[in-house]
Design a protein around this motif. Sequence first.
Motif, PDB file in Angstrom:
ATOM      1  N   LYS A  86       0.847  -1.198   0.000  1.00 29.74           N
ATOM      2  CA  LYS A  86       0.000   0.000   0.000  1.00 29.74           C
ATOM      3  C   LYS A  86       0.881   1.245   0.000  1.00 29.74           C
ATOM      4  CE  LYS A  86      -3.639  -0.386   2.530  1.00 29.74           C
ATOM      5  NZ  LYS A  86      -4.773  -0.372   3.459  1.00 29.74           N
ATOM      6  N   PHE A  87       0.452   2.240  -0.802  1.00 32.01           N
ATOM      7  CA  PHE A  87       1.222   3.470  -0.965  1.00 32.01           C
ATOM      8  C   PHE A  87       0.309   4.686  -0.950  1.00 32.01           C
ATOM      9  CE2 PHE A  87       3.410   0.048  -3.025  1.00 32.01           C
ATOM     10  CZ  PHE A  87       4.750   0.247  -2.768  1.00 32.01           C
ATOM     11  N   LEU A  88       0.845   5.805  -0.506  1.00 31.10           N
ATOM     12  CA  LEU A  88       0.158   7.068  -0.700  1.00 31.10           C
ATOM     13  C   LEU A  88       0.337   7.455  -2.161  1.00 31.10           C
ATOM     14  CD1 LEU A  88       1.228   9.010   2.513  1.00 31.10           C
ATOM     15  CD2 LEU A  88      -0.894   7.743   2.088  1.00 31.10           C
ATOM     16  N   VAL A  89      -0.538   8.314  -2.654  1.00 30.64           N
ATOM     17  CA  VAL A  89      -0.481   8.759  -4.047  1.00 30.64           C
ATOM     18  C   VAL A  89      -0.182  10.252  -4.039  1.00 30.64           C
ATOM     19  CG1 VAL A  89      -1.827   9.020  -6.166  1.00 30.64           C
ATOM     20  CG2 VAL A  89      -2.049   6.941  -4.795  1.00 30.64           C
ATOM     21  N   LYS A  90       0.823  10.679  -4.816  1.00 27.03           N
ATOM     22  CA  LYS A  90       1.269  12.064  -4.751  1.00 27.03           C
ATOM     23  C   LYS A  90       0.718  12.963  -5.850  1.00 27.03           C
ATOM     24  CE  LYS A  90       5.741  10.787  -6.736  1.00 27.03           C
ATOM     25  NZ  LYS A  90       7.168  10.714  -6.508  1.00 27.03           N
ATOM     26  N   SER A  91       0.005  12.397  -6.831  1.00 23.11           N
ATOM     27  CA  SER A  91      -0.658  13.225  -7.837  1.00 23.11           C
ATOM     28  C   SER A  91      -1.859  12.463  -8.391  1.00 23.11           C
ATOM     29  CB  SER A  91       0.295  13.597  -8.977  1.00 23.11           C
ATOM     30  OG  SER A  91       0.384  12.551  -9.922  1.00 23.11           O
ATOM     31  N   GLU A  92      -2.730  13.162  -9.083  1.00 18.60           N
ATOM     32  CA  GLU A  92      -3.912  12.515  -9.653  1.00 18.60           C
ATOM     33  C   GLU A  92      -3.703  12.115 -11.112  1.00 18.60           C
ATOM     34  OE1 GLU A  92      -7.682  14.299  -8.772  1.00 18.60           O
ATOM     35  OE2 GLU A  92      -7.137  14.653  -6.682  1.00 18.60           O
ATOM     36  N   ASP A  93      -2.457  12.017 -11.546  1.00 18.00           N
ATOM     37  CA  ASP A  93      -2.146  11.610 -12.918  1.00 18.00           C
ATOM     38  C   ASP A  93      -2.686  10.213 -13.239  1.00 18.00           C
ATOM     39  OD1 ASP A  93      -0.882  14.024 -13.229  1.00 18.00           O
ATOM     40  OD2 ASP A  93       1.157  13.205 -13.090  1.00 18.00           O
ATOM     41  N   PHE A  94      -2.857   9.379 -12.220  1.00 17.26           N
ATOM     42  CA  PHE A  94      -3.372   8.026 -12.430  1.00 17.26           C
ATOM     43  C   PHE A  94      -4.746   8.032 -13.105  1.00 17.26           C
ATOM     44  CE2 PHE A  94      -4.972   9.319  -8.321  1.00 17.26           C
ATOM     45  CZ  PHE A  94      -6.289   8.915  -8.366  1.00 17.26           C
ATOM     46  N   LYS A  95      -5.509   9.096 -12.909  1.00 19.85           N
ATOM     47  CA  LYS A  95      -6.866   9.149 -13.478  1.00 19.85           C
ATOM     48  C   LYS A  95      -6.837   9.061 -15.001  1.00 19.85           C
ATOM     49  CE  LYS A  95      -9.141  11.577  -9.696  1.00 19.85           C
ATOM     50  NZ  LYS A  95      -9.834  12.796  -9.269  1.00 19.85           N
ATOM     51  N   ASN A  96      -5.797   9.597 -15.614  1.00 24.16           N
ATOM     52  CA  ASN A  96      -5.665   9.539 -17.072  1.00 24.16           C
ATOM     53  C   ASN A  96      -5.285   8.144 -17.570  1.00 24.16           C
ATOM     54  OD1 ASN A  96      -6.130  12.336 -17.217  1.00 24.16           O
ATOM     55  ND2 ASN A  96      -3.964  12.753 -16.850  1.00 24.16           N
ATOM     56  N   TYR A 109     -11.908  12.500   3.109  1.00 25.21           N
ATOM     57  CA  TYR A 109     -11.619  13.295   1.912  1.00 25.21           C
ATOM     58  C   TYR A 109     -10.187  13.818   1.964  1.00 25.21           C
ATOM     59  CZ  TYR A 109     -11.807  16.853  -1.679  1.00 25.21           C
ATOM     60  OH  TYR A 109     -11.535  17.602  -2.780  1.00 25.21           O
ATOM     61  N   GLY A 110      -9.509  13.739   0.834  1.00 22.28           N
ATOM     62  CA  GLY A 110      -8.132  14.194   0.743  1.00 22.28           C
ATOM     63  C   GLY A 110      -7.127  13.059   0.768  1.00 22.28           C
ATOM     64  N   LEU A 111      -7.554  11.900   1.220  1.00 21.11           N
ATOM     65  CA  LEU A 111      -6.677  10.737   1.278  1.00 21.11           C
ATOM     66  C   LEU A 111      -6.807   9.936  -0.017  1.00 21.11           C
ATOM     67  CD1 LEU A 111      -4.734   8.925   2.886  1.00 21.11           C
ATOM     68  CD2 LEU A 111      -6.747   7.764   3.831  1.00 21.11           C
ATOM     69  N   ILE A 112      -5.671   9.637  -0.639  1.00 19.80           N
ATOM     70  CA  ILE A 112      -5.644   8.805  -1.838  1.00 19.80           C
ATOM     71  C   ILE A 112      -4.580   7.735  -1.608  1.00 19.80           C
ATOM     72  CG2 ILE A 112      -5.305   8.715  -4.331  1.00 19.80           C
ATOM     73  CD1 ILE A 112      -5.945  11.704  -4.446  1.00 19.80           C
ATOM     74  N   VAL A 113      -5.007   6.467  -1.695  1.00 17.89           N
ATOM     75  CA  VAL A 113      -4.133   5.338  -1.410  1.00 17.89           C
ATOM     76  C   VAL A 113      -4.175   4.367  -2.574  1.00 17.89           C
ATOM     77  CG1 VAL A 113      -3.759   3.390   0.150  1.00 17.89           C
ATOM     78  CG2 VAL A 113      -4.496   5.570   1.090  1.00 17.89           C
ATOM     79  N   ALA A 114      -3.008   3.824  -2.934  1.00 19.26           N
ATOM     80  CA  ALA A 114      -2.919   2.822  -3.999  1.00 19.26           C
ATOM     81  C   ALA A 114      -2.453   1.505  -3.399  1.00 19.26           C
ATOM     82  CB  ALA A 114      -1.936   3.269  -5.076  1.00 19.26           C
ATOM     83  N   GLU A 115      -3.041   0.412  -3.890  1.00 19.15           N
ATOM     84  CA  GLU A 115      -2.623  -0.927  -3.479  1.00 19.15           C
ATOM     85  C   GLU A 115      -2.291  -1.734  -4.717  1.00 19.15           C
ATOM     86  OE1 GLU A 115      -5.950  -2.506  -1.318  1.00 19.15           O
ATOM     87  OE2 GLU A 115      -5.478  -1.356   0.481  1.00 19.15           O
ATOM     88  N   VAL A 116      -1.326  -2.629  -4.563  1.00 18.42           N
ATOM     89  CA  VAL A 116      -0.982  -3.554  -5.637  1.00 18.42           C
ATOM     90  C   VAL A 116      -0.899  -4.949  -5.027  1.00 18.42           C
ATOM     91  CG1 VAL A 116       1.525  -3.137  -5.418  1.00 18.42           C
ATOM     92  CG2 VAL A 116       0.579  -4.047  -7.552  1.00 18.42           C
ATOM     93  N   LYS A 149       4.922   7.596  -0.899  1.00 16.19           N
ATOM     94  CA  LYS A 149       5.477   6.874   0.252  1.00 16.19           C
ATOM     95  C   LYS A 149       4.733   5.559   0.500  1.00 16.19           C
ATOM     96  CE  LYS A 149       5.664   7.302   5.262  1.00 16.19           C
ATOM     97  NZ  LYS A 149       5.168   8.054   6.401  1.00 16.19           N
ATOM     98  N   GLU A 150       5.483   4.511   0.809  1.00 17.12           N
ATOM     99  CA  GLU A 150       4.858   3.229   1.149  1.00 17.12           C
ATOM    100  C   GLU A 150       4.318   3.279   2.573  1.00 17.12           C
ATOM    101  OE1 GLU A 150       5.424  -1.588   0.924  1.00 17.12           O
ATOM    102  OE2 GLU A 150       7.137  -0.316   0.390  1.00 17.12           O
ATOM    103  N   VAL A 151       3.077   2.799   2.747  1.00 18.39           N
ATOM    104  CA  VAL A 151       2.439   2.767   4.068  1.00 18.39           C
ATOM    105  C   VAL A 151       1.932   1.357   4.402  1.00 18.39           C
ATOM    106  CG1 VAL A 151       1.858   5.224   4.104  1.00 18.39           C
ATOM    107  CG2 VAL A 151       0.238   3.597   3.107  1.00 18.39           C
ATOM    108  N   THR A 152       2.466   0.352   3.711  1.00 15.74           N
ATOM    109  CA  THR A 152       2.114  -1.036   3.999  1.00 15.74           C
ATOM    110  C   THR A 152       2.359  -1.312   5.478  1.00 15.74           C
ATOM    111  OG1 THR A 152       2.794  -1.698   1.775  1.00 15.74           O
ATOM    112  CG2 THR A 152       2.628  -3.452   3.416  1.00 15.74           C
ATOM    113  N   GLY A 153       1.373  -1.901   6.133  1.00 13.50           N
ATOM    114  CA  GLY A 153       1.538  -2.262   7.540  1.00 13.50           C
ATOM    115  C   GLY A 153       1.258  -1.138   8.518  1.00 13.50           C
ATOM    116  N   ASP A 154       1.061   0.080   8.038  1.00 13.92           N
ATOM    117  CA  ASP A 154       0.737   1.210   8.921  1.00 13.92           C
ATOM    118  C   ASP A 154      -0.764   1.158   9.188  1.00 13.92           C
ATOM    119  OD1 ASP A 154       0.211   3.654  10.162  1.00 13.92           O
ATOM    120  OD2 ASP A 154       1.682   4.736   8.935  1.00 13.92           O
ATOM    121  N   LEU A 155      -1.126   0.765  10.399  1.00 11.14           N
ATOM    122  CA  LEU A 155      -2.524   0.497  10.741  1.00 11.14           C
ATOM    123  C   LEU A 155      -3.467   1.660  10.459  1.00 11.14           C
ATOM    124  CD1 LEU A 155      -2.214  -1.519  14.087  1.00 11.14           C
ATOM    125  CD2 LEU A 155      -2.791  -2.371  11.806  1.00 11.14           C
ATOM    126  N   LYS A 156      -3.001   2.895  10.596  1.00  8.63           N
ATOM    127  CA  LYS A 156      -3.922   4.025  10.431  1.00  8.63           C
ATOM    128  C   LYS A 156      -4.475   4.120   9.011  1.00  8.63           C
ATOM    129  CE  LYS A 156      -0.590   7.768   9.728  1.00  8.63           C
ATOM    130  NZ  LYS A 156      -0.028   8.976  10.333  1.00  8.63           N
TER     131      LYS A 156
END
Length: 156
Positions: free
Chosen positions: A8-18, A111-118, A135-142
């Motif tokens: 799991k990772f945080l997402v730093k831009s909305e470019d993924f939408k394209n 709202y404001g939180l965008i997370v990606a999982e693979v 940033k990777e947040v794998t294992g971060d319970l929050k």
Amino acid sequence: MNIEIERKFLVKSEDFKNEAFNKYTIKQGFLNSHKERTVRVRLKNGQGYLTIKGKSKFNGISRYEWEKEISGSEAEELLKLCEQGIINKTRYEVKYDEHIFEIDVFLDDNYGLIVAEVELSSEDEHFEKPEWLGKEVTGDLKYFNSQLSKTPYSEW
């Protein structure tokens, strides 16, 4: 037994939408959000799902998962029984290199939180990271949905 292996990772831009090939809404709640196991009810584009997840391993990458399709009306009824803190989000699916990334854009109190999982086939599987991955947040319970339902992003 089905073991889910994901990072799991945080997402730093909305470019993924394209780059997304799929997009849908998710409404979910937890019948049980105990740290040893969670029982989740999900409504995804009118289809219901009941999911049980076990405790994550020490690194947070893998854990037991069992999922069963249920009707949309059954999911709606079960959502009424869930613990406080229903989560609403829009999920985008992006194929990057050989993997599918699921990107959740949270709504309401998250709202404001965008997370990606693979999802991976092994804990040490290599994968290419898109530029919008942060940033990777794998294992971060929050960042677990079960915790976001109790302590939403807006309260951090």
